[in-house]
Design a protein around this motif. Structure first.
Motif, PDB file in Angstrom:
ATOM      1  N   TRP A   1      26.599  10.452  36.150  1.00 21.72           N
ATOM      2  CA  TRP A   1      26.204  10.019  34.800  1.00 21.72           C
ATOM      3  C   TRP A   1      25.154  11.001  34.298  1.00 21.72           C
ATOM      4  O   TRP A   1      24.021  10.993  34.786  1.00 21.72           O
ATOM      5  N   HIS A   2      25.545  11.851  33.364  1.00 19.94           N
ATOM      6  CA  HIS A   2      24.678  12.924  32.870  1.00 19.94           C
ATOM      7  C   HIS A   2      24.473  12.742  31.369  1.00 19.94           C
ATOM      8  O   HIS A   2      25.441  12.682  30.601  1.00 19.94           O
ATOM      9  N   TYR A   3      23.222  12.671  30.959  1.00 19.20           N
ATOM     10  CA  TYR A   3      22.908  12.493  29.542  1.00 19.20           C
ATOM     11  C   TYR A   3      21.903  13.549  29.096  1.00 19.20           C
ATOM     12  O   TYR A   3      20.841  13.703  29.699  1.00 19.20           O
ATOM     13  N   GLN A   4      22.282  14.279  28.038  1.00 21.79           N
ATOM     14  CA  GLN A   4      21.432  15.307  27.461  1.00 21.79           C
ATOM     15  C   GLN A   4      20.639  14.676  26.323  1.00 21.79           C
ATOM     16  O   GLN A   4      21.204  14.276  25.304  1.00 21.79           O
ATOM     17  N   LEU A   5      19.329  14.575  26.487  1.00 22.36           N
ATOM     18  CA  LEU A   5      18.493  13.976  25.459  1.00 22.36           C
ATOM     19  C   LEU A   5      18.194  15.013  24.376  1.00 22.36           C
ATOM     20  O   LEU A   5      17.721  16.115  24.686  1.00 22.36           O
ATOM     21  N   PRO A   6      18.457  14.682  23.126  1.00 20.62           N
ATOM     22  CA  PRO A   6      18.198  15.645  22.052  1.00 20.62           C
ATOM     23  C   PRO A   6      16.707  15.810  21.799  1.00 20.62           C
ATOM     24  O   PRO A   6      15.897  14.925  22.104  1.00 20.62           O
ATOM     25  N   SER A   7      16.339  16.942  21.246  1.00 19.35           N
ATOM     26  CA  SER A   7      14.943  17.189  20.882  1.00 19.35           C
ATOM     27  C   SER A   7      14.589  16.400  19.623  1.00 19.35           C
ATOM     28  O   SER A   7      15.463  15.877  18.922  1.00 19.35           O
TER      29      SER A   7
ATOM     30  N   ARG B   1      25.656  -1.937  35.193  1.00 14.71           N
ATOM     31  CA  ARG B   1      26.886  -2.072  35.975  1.00 14.71           C
ATOM     32  C   ARG B   1      26.959  -1.130  37.172  1.00 14.71           C
ATOM     33  O   ARG B   1      27.866  -1.245  37.986  1.00 14.71           O
ATOM     34  N   SER B   2      26.046  -0.184  37.270  1.00 16.09           N
ATOM     35  CA  SER B   2      26.160   0.838  38.306  1.00 16.09           C
ATOM     36  C   SER B   2      24.807   1.085  38.962  1.00 16.09           C
ATOM     37  O   SER B   2      23.755   0.960  38.326  1.00 16.09           O
ATOM     38  N   TYR B   3      24.869   1.421  40.252  1.00 13.85           N
ATOM     39  CA  TYR B   3      23.674   1.824  40.997  1.00 13.85           C
ATOM     40  C   TYR B   3      23.728   3.309  41.339  1.00 13.85           C
ATOM     41  O   TYR B   3      22.927   3.797  42.133  1.00 13.85           O
ATOM     42  N   ALA B   4      24.682   4.023  40.742  1.00 15.81           N
ATOM     43  CA  ALA B   4      24.825   5.454  41.012  1.00 15.81           C
ATOM     44  C   ALA B   4      23.682   6.225  40.354  1.00 15.81           C
ATOM     45  O   ALA B   4      23.070   5.764  39.392  1.00 15.81           O
ATOM     46  N   PRO B   5      23.375   7.431  40.871  1.00 15.25           N
ATOM     47  CA  PRO B   5      22.326   8.248  40.258  1.00 15.25           C
ATOM     48  C   PRO B   5      22.636   8.587  38.800  1.00 15.25           C
ATOM     49  O   PRO B   5      23.802   8.675  38.398  1.00 15.25           O
ATOM     50  N   ILE B   6      21.581   8.781  38.024  1.00 17.41           N
ATOM     51  CA  ILE B   6      21.688   9.162  36.617  1.00 17.41           C
ATOM     52  C   ILE B   6      20.884  10.444  36.430  1.00 17.41           C
ATOM     53  O   ILE B   6      19.760  10.550  36.922  1.00 17.41           O
ATOM     54  N   LEU B   7      21.467  11.414  35.734  1.00 17.90           N
ATOM     55  CA  LEU B   7      20.792  12.691  35.457  1.00 17.90           C
ATOM     56  C   LEU B   7      20.453  12.760  33.977  1.00 17.90           C
ATOM     57  O   LEU B   7      21.333  12.665  33.122  1.00 17.90           O
ATOM     58  N   LEU B   8      19.164  12.914  33.677  1.00 14.93           N
ATOM     59  CA  LEU B   8      18.694  13.043  32.298  1.00 14.93           C
ATOM     60  C   LEU B   8      18.194  14.474  32.105  1.00 14.93           C
ATOM     61  O   LEU B   8      17.287  14.918  32.814  1.00 14.93           O
ATOM     62  N   THR B   9      18.797  15.189  31.176  1.00 15.92           N
ATOM     63  CA  THR B   9      18.362  16.553  30.888  1.00 15.92           C
ATOM     64  C   THR B   9      17.885  16.631  29.446  1.00 15.92           C
ATOM     65  O   THR B   9      18.206  15.774  28.621  1.00 15.92           O
ATOM     66  N   GLY B  10      17.147  17.671  29.144  1.00 12.77           N
ATOM     67  CA  GLY B  10      16.632  17.845  27.793  1.00 12.77           C
ATOM     68  C   GLY B  10      15.299  18.545  27.836  1.00 12.77           C
ATOM     69  O   GLY B  10      14.675  18.678  28.903  1.00 12.77           O
ATOM     70  N   PRO B  11      14.809  19.001  26.703  1.00 10.30           N
ATOM     71  CA  PRO B  11      13.553  19.756  26.661  1.00 10.30           C
ATOM     72  C   PRO B  11      12.360  18.887  27.027  1.00 10.30           C
ATOM     73  O   PRO B  11      12.425  17.649  26.974  1.00 10.30           O
ATOM     74  N   THR B  12      11.281  19.533  27.411  1.00 11.30           N
ATOM     75  CA  THR B  12      10.044  18.828  27.742  1.00 11.30           C
ATOM     76  C   THR B  12       9.585  17.981  26.555  1.00 11.30           C
ATOM     77  O   THR B  12       9.565  18.445  25.420  1.00 11.30           O
ATOM     78  N   GLY B  13       9.223  16.733  26.847  1.00 10.45           N
ATOM     79  CA  GLY B  13       8.743  15.847  25.796  1.00 10.45           C
ATOM     80  C   GLY B  13       9.833  15.106  25.051  1.00 10.45           C
ATOM     81  O   GLY B  13       9.551  14.379  24.098  1.00 10.45           O
ATOM     82  N   ALA B  14      11.104  15.253  25.478  1.00  9.58           N
ATOM     83  CA  ALA B  14      12.209  14.589  24.777  1.00  9.58           C
ATOM     84  C   ALA B  14      12.321  13.111  25.140  1.00  9.58           C
ATOM     85  O   ALA B  14      13.103  12.383  24.522  1.00  9.58           O
ATOM     86  N   GLY B  15      11.584  12.663  26.153  1.00 11.91           N
ATOM     87  CA  GLY B  15      11.570  11.239  26.486  1.00 11.91           C
ATOM     88  C   GLY B  15      12.304  10.870  27.751  1.00 11.91           C
ATOM     89  O   GLY B  15      12.679   9.707  27.929  1.00 11.91           O
ATOM     90  N   LYS B  16      12.477  11.808  28.675  1.00 13.51           N
ATOM     91  CA  LYS B  16      13.207  11.507  29.914  1.00 13.51           C
ATOM     92  C   LYS B  16      12.457  10.479  30.757  1.00 13.51           C
ATOM     93  O   LYS B  16      13.054   9.515  31.248  1.00 13.51           O
ATOM     94  N   SER B  17      11.164  10.674  30.928  1.00 16.13           N
ATOM     95  CA  SER B  17      10.364   9.743  31.723  1.00 16.13           C
ATOM     96  C   SER B  17      10.326   8.363  31.072  1.00 16.13           C
ATOM     97  O   SER B  17      10.442   7.327  31.746  1.00 16.13           O
ATOM     98  N   PHE B  18      10.172   8.345  29.768  1.00 16.42           N
ATOM     99  CA  PHE B  18      10.129   7.074  29.023  1.00 16.42           C
ATOM    100  C   PHE B  18      11.440   6.310  29.192  1.00 16.42           C
ATOM    101  O   PHE B  18      11.449   5.108  29.472  1.00 16.42           O
ATOM    102  N   LEU B  19      12.572   7.011  29.056  1.00 18.32           N
ATOM    103  CA  LEU B  19      13.868   6.351  29.166  1.00 18.32           C
ATOM    104  C   LEU B  19      14.105   5.849  30.587  1.00 18.32           C
ATOM    105  O   LEU B  19      14.659   4.764  30.782  1.00 18.32           O
TER     106      LEU B  19
END
Length: 540
Positions: free
Chosen positions: A369-375, A221-239
């Motif tokens: 849109w900020h999402y913290q990916l859990p370890s 529904r949105s074209y706005a930027p999305i910020l994914l944070t979390g530790p290395t290897g938590a899957g930010k690139s994959f998501l």
């Protein structure tokens, strides 16, 4: 104003209503469609059967007469039986699959007045599933045909066109929330979308599932930027890649997925890699370079480790996001690029702002849109389905399916979900562990001996930072011991005292007007004679 584009079948009955001037005395839906002053049609994608070619030519000529601004693109369809659901649906689906939709510039409609009932049903299903980002459209004949004082023989063709019967156009409401049964189907489709974001992994963590469900809504529904944070290897690139595939599936994006790790960008190469450069812009710039932002035009740009980007590059990136244009290094000519941004980082950007390392205005722009990916350690109930996913991925890449036996699987899973498993590399480390065992497995059977060897290897990898047992005083209660072990584990996985404090006090901090998580954590550790520096020395 967006251009109106219509897909529809040539009506080999309704559009064929007489020869010569006689045809202008009859209502023909495809002609009427292009003769609506309130909804001008810019382009008509007109589907027809090969046998109706002569009728097609006549209809196109008449459309040009009544609506010169309408472009007609004839598309021949190869359907042996227009009442065969599978043939019709497959044909229309294939058209959508290869069509270059541009929802930002064009509004799409599916004309259901012509064609068989099977075609009408297929149009509906394809619109409802968003394979066509379109609304349904229907034209209906006038209630009464206009009467003419003279016969059509006596009137000129221009006079007949001026008296051409004009019907009514209706846009059909596809608000699925009004229809319970259709809503159920829509919810199933939404579930398929979240499965795509999780790559089919049966996630059991409720908090993570809720986050993915929200990301699915935001992504579609949105074209706005999305910020994914979390530790290395938590899957930010994959998501980020899965978000791209989801938007592509919904025909909301047509360009490439472009990924760059900002930690690899330094000096002139950083500016050049992102924004491009002209020939001679700096020493060694023998050829012009387009840059990744231009390459991502119409697509999705994933900037991993955005916290490592220099301040100059941050300023240019902010301009590119807001104005959809930028200047290549050494150029006075602006370059246009419209892309969606997903940013990833394991850095505390608010702390980086305080230290003058990150621009506050850029953070505000990418933090909608900020999402913290859990370890992985925070999603231990998801370790088992991720093991199955990694085994299946290995099988796909290597052509052989490795398997645990019951005993070896139980042993590995027990360790993987225990407090002894740090999983400092998160899902990336789990993937490496599975690859090692699968590669060494005799006849692809992962034995208990292999699992035991892998556990030893993992513990050795973590050994540099796994000295927490020696840190814990021996004269404390078991309750305090278990609690302190967890606190030390979290400290060793975070970049700073503040970040560890925020994770440990995530609930209680919301109830305080002012929170000082770092101070609370510092005082807790001091109770046991410990400090942040001592317990994180050598931690990865």
């Amino acid at each position: 104003m967006k251009k109106n584009v219509v897909f529809g079948f040539l009506g080999n009955v309704l559009d064929q209503r007489g020869k010569g001037k006689r045809r202008w005395r009859h209502w023909r839906p495809t002609i009427d469609l292009c003769y609506q002053p309130d909804t001008p049609i810019s382009r008509l994608e007109l589907l027809y059967y090969q046998n109706d070619y002569h009728l097609l030519c006549e209809v196109i000529k008449d459309i040009k007469t009544v609506s010169p601004q309408t472009e007609v693109h004839p598309m021949v369809v190869n359907i042996d039986d227009p009442w065969d659901f599978e043939q019709v649906y497959t044909c229309l689906f294939d058209i959508a699959k290869y069509y270059a939709f541009d929802p930002d510039q064009e509004s799409y409609y599916l004309h259901i007045t012509t064609g068989t009932h099977v075609a009408q049903i297929c149009w509906f299903l394809l619109a409802e599933s968003r394979y066509y980002p379109a609304k349904l459209l229907q034209v209906s004949p006038p209630n009464k045909h206009q009467s003419h004082s003279q016969s059509y023989i006596e009137l000129t063709e221009a006079a007949l066109i001026a008296q051409l019967p004009r019907g009514k156009m209706n846009i059909i409401d596809l608000n699925l929330h009004r229809y319970d049964q259709i809503l159920t189907r829509f919810q199933q489709y939404a579930n398929q979308a979240t499965d795509l974001l999780k790559s089919g992994i049966a996630t059991r963590n409720q908090q993570f599932n809720r986050m993915i469900a929200e990301i699915e809504q935001v992504a579609t529904r949105s074209y706005a930027p999305i910020l994914l944070t979390g530790p290395t290897g938590a899957g930010k690139s994959f998501l980020a890649k899965q978000i791209y595939l989801l938007k592509q599936h919904h025909h909301q994006i047509s360009g490439e997925f472009v990924e760059i790790n900002c930690a690899t960008l330094r000096g002139d190469s950083a500016m050049s890699s992102l924004f491009g450069h002209v020939k001679g812009a700096f020493t060694g710039a023998n050829l012009a370079r387009t840059g990744l932002l231009k390459k991502a035009n119409g697509g999705l740009l994933f900037l991993d480790e955005i916290g490592e980007l220099g301040l100059d590059e941050q300023a240019m990136l902010l301009k590119a996001i807001e104005e959809k244009q930028f200047y290549p290094f050494g150029s006075d000519n602006a370059v246009q690029s419209d892309f969606q941004l997903i940013a990833g980082t394991n850095k505390d950007l608010k702390q980086a702002i305080k230290q003058g390392e990150f621009r506050e205005d850029l953070f505000a722009r990418i933090n909608l849109w900020h999402y913290q990916l859990p370890s992985l350690a925070e999603r231990k109930e998801d370790i088992e389905p991720n093991i199955d996913y990694e085994l299946a991925r290995y099988a796909k890449e290597h052509g052989i399916m490795p398997r645990f036996n019951q005993q070896s699987r139980r042993a590995y899973l027990a360790f993987a979900t225990s407090p002894d498993a740090l999983w400092q590399g998160n899902f990336r480390e789990l993937n490496s562990s599975i690859i090692r065992m699968a590669t060494l497995a005799p006849q692809a059977n992962i034995t208990l001996k292999q699992v035991e060897q892998e556990i030893v290897r993992l513990k050795q990898n973590w050994g540099q930072s796994r000295n927490d047992q020696a840190l814990i005083p021996s004269d404390i209660d078991e309750f305090d011991r278990y609690q302190l072990e967890k606190v030390i584990e979290i400290c060793q996985k975070n970049e700073s005292l503040s970040a560890a404090g925020r994770q440990l006090f995530a609930v209680s901090r919301t109830k305080k007007q002012r929170s000082n998580d770092a101070d609370r954590l510092k005082k807790y550790l001091a109770k046991f004679g410990l400090s942040w520096e001592v317990i994180t020395k050598g931690a990865i």
